[in-house]
Design a protein around this motif. Structure first.
Motif, PDB file in Angstrom:
ATOM      1  N   GLU A  49      31.224  46.986  30.556  1.00 10.33           N
ATOM      2  CA  GLU A  49      31.451  46.327  32.167  1.00 10.33           C
ATOM      3  C   GLU A  49      31.760  46.936  33.514  1.00 10.33           C
ATOM      4  O   GLU A  49      32.717  46.720  34.027  1.00 10.33           O
ATOM      5  N   PRO A  50      30.947  48.124  33.935  1.00 12.80           N
ATOM      6  CA  PRO A  50      31.577  48.629  35.376  1.00 12.80           C
ATOM      7  C   PRO A  50      32.151  47.457  36.252  1.00 12.80           C
ATOM      8  O   PRO A  50      32.653  47.821  36.855  1.00 12.80           O
ATOM      9  N   ALA A  51      31.527  46.127  36.028  1.00 11.79           N
ATOM     10  CA  ALA A  51      32.392  45.537  37.183  1.00 11.79           C
ATOM     11  C   ALA A  51      33.717  45.149  36.655  1.00 11.79           C
ATOM     12  O   ALA A  51      34.633  45.130  38.116  1.00 11.79           O
ATOM     13  N   THR A  52      34.545  45.822  35.872  1.00  9.56           N
ATOM     14  CA  THR A  52      35.818  45.752  35.623  1.00  9.56           C
ATOM     15  C   THR A  52      36.625  46.597  35.666  1.00  9.56           C
ATOM     16  O   THR A  52      37.434  47.158  35.820  1.00  9.56           O
ATOM     17  N   TRP A  53      35.704  47.824  36.908  1.00  7.09           N
ATOM     18  CA  TRP A  53      35.794  49.299  36.129  1.00  7.09           C
ATOM     19  C   TRP A  53      36.466  49.297  37.488  1.00  7.09           C
ATOM     20  O   TRP A  53      38.197  50.150  38.331  1.00  7.09           O
ATOM     21  N   ASP A  54      36.772  48.948  39.136  1.00  4.53           N
ATOM     22  CA  ASP A  54      37.809  48.995  40.896  1.00  4.53           C
ATOM     23  C   ASP A  54      38.519  47.922  40.220  1.00  4.53           C
ATOM     24  O   ASP A  54      39.662  49.148  40.782  1.00  4.53           O
ATOM     25  N   ALA A  55      38.766  47.710  40.055  1.00  3.18           N
ATOM     26  CA  ALA A  55      40.300  46.544  39.683  1.00  3.18           C
ATOM     27  C   ALA A  55      41.118  47.513  38.689  1.00  3.18           C
ATOM     28  O   ALA A  55      42.579  47.753  39.203  1.00  3.18           O
ATOM     29  N   VAL A  56      40.622  48.064  38.118  1.00  4.44           N
ATOM     30  CA  VAL A  56      42.161  48.778  37.075  1.00  4.44           C
ATOM     31  C   VAL A  56      42.043  49.968  37.634  1.00  4.44           C
ATOM     32  O   VAL A  56      43.261  50.720  38.107  1.00  4.44           O
ATOM     33  N   LEU A  57      41.121  50.803  38.914  1.00 13.00           N
ATOM     34  CA  LEU A  57      41.276  51.915  39.507  1.00 13.00           C
ATOM     35  C   LEU A  57      42.239  51.814  40.789  1.00 13.00           C
ATOM     36  O   LEU A  57      43.069  52.292  40.495  1.00 13.00           O
ATOM     37  N   ASP A  58      42.404  50.500  41.274  1.00 13.15           N
ATOM     38  CA  ASP A  58      42.736  50.462  42.948  1.00 13.15           C
ATOM     39  C   ASP A  58      44.047  51.066  42.546  1.00 13.15           C
ATOM     40  O   ASP A  58      44.919  51.226  41.679  1.00 13.15           O
ATOM     41  N   GLY A  59      44.336  51.997  43.124  1.00 16.06           N
ATOM     42  CA  GLY A  59      45.699  52.573  43.741  1.00 16.06           C
ATOM     43  C   GLY A  59      46.517  53.118  42.162  1.00 16.06           C
ATOM     44  O   GLY A  59      47.882  53.474  42.887  1.00 16.06           O
ATOM     45  N   VAL A  60      46.018  53.678  41.601  1.00 15.19           N
ATOM     46  CA  VAL A  60      46.525  54.920  40.477  1.00 15.19           C
ATOM     47  C   VAL A  60      46.293  55.932  40.609  1.00 15.19           C
ATOM     48  O   VAL A  60      45.169  56.429  41.772  1.00 15.19           O
ATOM     49  N   THR A  61      47.383  56.994  40.177  1.00 17.86           N
ATOM     50  CA  THR A  61      46.742  58.226  40.280  1.00 17.86           C
ATOM     51  C   THR A  61      46.387  59.119  39.328  1.00 17.86           C
ATOM     52  O   THR A  61      46.297  60.368  39.628  1.00 17.86           O
ATOM     53  N   GLY A  62      46.345  58.581  38.222  1.00 11.39           N
ATOM     54  CA  GLY A  62      45.751  59.250  37.013  1.00 11.39           C
ATOM     55  C   GLY A  62      45.071  58.060  36.331  1.00 11.39           C
ATOM     56  O   GLY A  62      45.445  57.536  36.016  1.00 11.39           O
ATOM     57  N   VAL A  63      45.020  59.335  35.471  1.00  9.95           N
ATOM     58  CA  VAL A  63      44.049  58.174  33.849  1.00  9.95           C
ATOM     59  C   VAL A  63      44.455  59.244  33.230  1.00  9.95           C
ATOM     60  O   VAL A  63      43.655  60.301  32.945  1.00  9.95           O
ATOM     61  N   TYR A  64      44.254  58.851  32.674  1.00  7.76           N
ATOM     62  CA  TYR A  64      43.987  58.702  30.320  1.00  7.76           C
ATOM     63  C   TYR A  64      42.578  58.428  30.011  1.00  7.76           C
ATOM     64  O   TYR A  64      42.555  56.489  29.973  1.00  7.76           O
ATOM     65  N   LEU A  65      41.392  59.553  29.450  1.00  3.66           N
ATOM     66  CA  LEU A  65      40.529  58.814  29.079  1.00  3.66           C
ATOM     67  C   LEU A  65      40.563  58.432  27.405  1.00  3.66           C
ATOM     68  O   LEU A  65      40.587  59.153  26.708  1.00  3.66           O
ATOM     69  N   CYS A  66      40.604  57.733  27.291  1.00  2.35           N
ATOM     70  CA  CYS A  66      40.413  57.405  25.305  1.00  2.35           C
ATOM     71  C   CYS A  66      39.111  56.268  25.588  1.00  2.35           C
ATOM     72  O   CYS A  66      39.678  55.251  25.372  1.00  2.35           O
ATOM     73  N   TYR A  67      38.006  56.718  24.075  1.00  5.55           N
ATOM     74  CA  TYR A  67      37.246  55.428  24.310  1.00  5.55           C
ATOM     75  C   TYR A  67      36.624  55.641  22.926  1.00  5.55           C
ATOM     76  O   TYR A  67      36.860  56.584  22.060  1.00  5.55           O
ATOM     77  N   HIS A  68      36.858  54.211  22.078  1.00  6.59           N
ATOM     78  CA  HIS A  68      36.462  53.752  21.153  1.00  6.59           C
ATOM     79  C   HIS A  68      35.038  53.676  20.818  1.00  6.59           C
ATOM     80  O   HIS A  68      34.378  52.642  20.943  1.00  6.59           O
ATOM     81  N   PRO A  69      34.647  53.801  19.234  1.00  5.20           N
ATOM     82  CA  PRO A  69      35.465  54.652  18.779  1.00  5.20           C
ATOM     83  C   PRO A  69      35.476  56.531  18.672  1.00  5.20           C
ATOM     84  O   PRO A  69      36.158  56.641  18.146  1.00  5.20           O
TER      85      PRO A  69
END
Length: 275
Positions: A49-69
């Protein structure tokens, strides 16, 4: 706690999972602010759901990407690379991608993510040691037989605590951008040998058994796994457990400056799971 660490704000996708919760805990202990990305989180995050992406990225400096499964599953490359591109647009400085060792599909996803975010650190892992105590190897082990649709090949099982510490470095230190770390344990064990180690530390009597794909699916479903996940795992296991990953790699030592954790040390710490 350094002022620089206080300024770090890290998004951990899959933050409630096996690797994510370890990474989140280490980041918090180091003094970074942590945002857990999950469908039950606030703000809510969903890979599909790309509509949920901007809010979680707001203000972050780093991202840990873990895709399930798994990054090799259909749709993973498109979703994760699109999210990486959105992170780059949001001004994220560091990114670490959990990947699989010897998986062509995962390597394709890695390439697409790096095209979207050139400085991605790739954590390319062998089979997790914690699969024996926290994931789909555990229920059959408790029943006495670990059935897999592959021969009894050696595998350098990697301790997830090592993986999490490498992720911590990649997300909070310079010098890891664009690097691929192949993360394994220090030596390979067959599944028969690994199950024997489990028995030695816990008293749990169990054995490894090579089974047909149909028998594997039936055993997974009986243990509570979704049937589509069980079918997807067959191809993945047949690919990575064909002998291509037998030799241990030095990624843990390169990243952490110390040897990888032996399977026996992991097993002693996890013994209660099998009792």
């Amino acid at each position: 706690m350094s002022e620089n660490m206080i300024q770090e704000h890290i998004l951990v996708t899959g933050g409630t999972g096996m690797t994510g919760r370890r990474v989140s805990a280490l980041l918090a202990d180091a003094g970074a602010r942590v945002r857990v990305g999950s469908r039950s989180g606030e703000p809510r995050f969903d890979w599909h759901e790309p509509a949920t992406w901007d809010a979680v990225l707001d203000g972050v400096t780093g991202v840990y990407l873990c895709y399930h499964p798994d990054l090799a599953f259909p749709g993973a490359a498109e979703a994760v690379s699109a999210f990486a591109a959105r992170a780059a647009e949001a001004g994220v400085r560091r990114m670490a991608l959990l990947s699989g060792r010897g998986e062509k599909g995962a390597e394709n996803t890695e390439a697409m993510v790096r095209e979207a975010f050139a400085g991605t650190t790739v954590l390319r892992c062998s089979v997790f040691a914690q699969d024996f105590s926290e994931s789909f190897f555990l229920p059959p082990l408790l029943s006495g037989v670990l059935p897999l649709p592959v021969p009894d090949v050696p595998e350098p099982f990697v301790d997830l605590d090592d993986v999490a510490r490498v992720a911590l470095r990649a997300l909070t230190e310079d010098g890891h951008g664009g690097v691929t770390y192949e993360l394994t344990g220090p030596r390979s064990l067959t599944f028969t040998e690994a199950v024997a180690v489990v028995g030695g530390v816990s008293g749990r009597r169990a054995r490894f058994a090579e089974v047909t794909p149909e028998e594997f699916v039936a055993a997974m479903v009986a243990a509570g796994a979704p049937e589509d996940l069980a079918h997807g795992l067959i191809g993945l296991l047949e690919e990575i457990l064909d002998g291509r990953n037998v030799e241990p790699a030095d990624g843990v030592e390169r990243a952490l400056g110390r040897p990888a954790t032996p399977f026996a040390d992991y097993a002693r710490g996890a013994a209660d799971a099998w009792r």
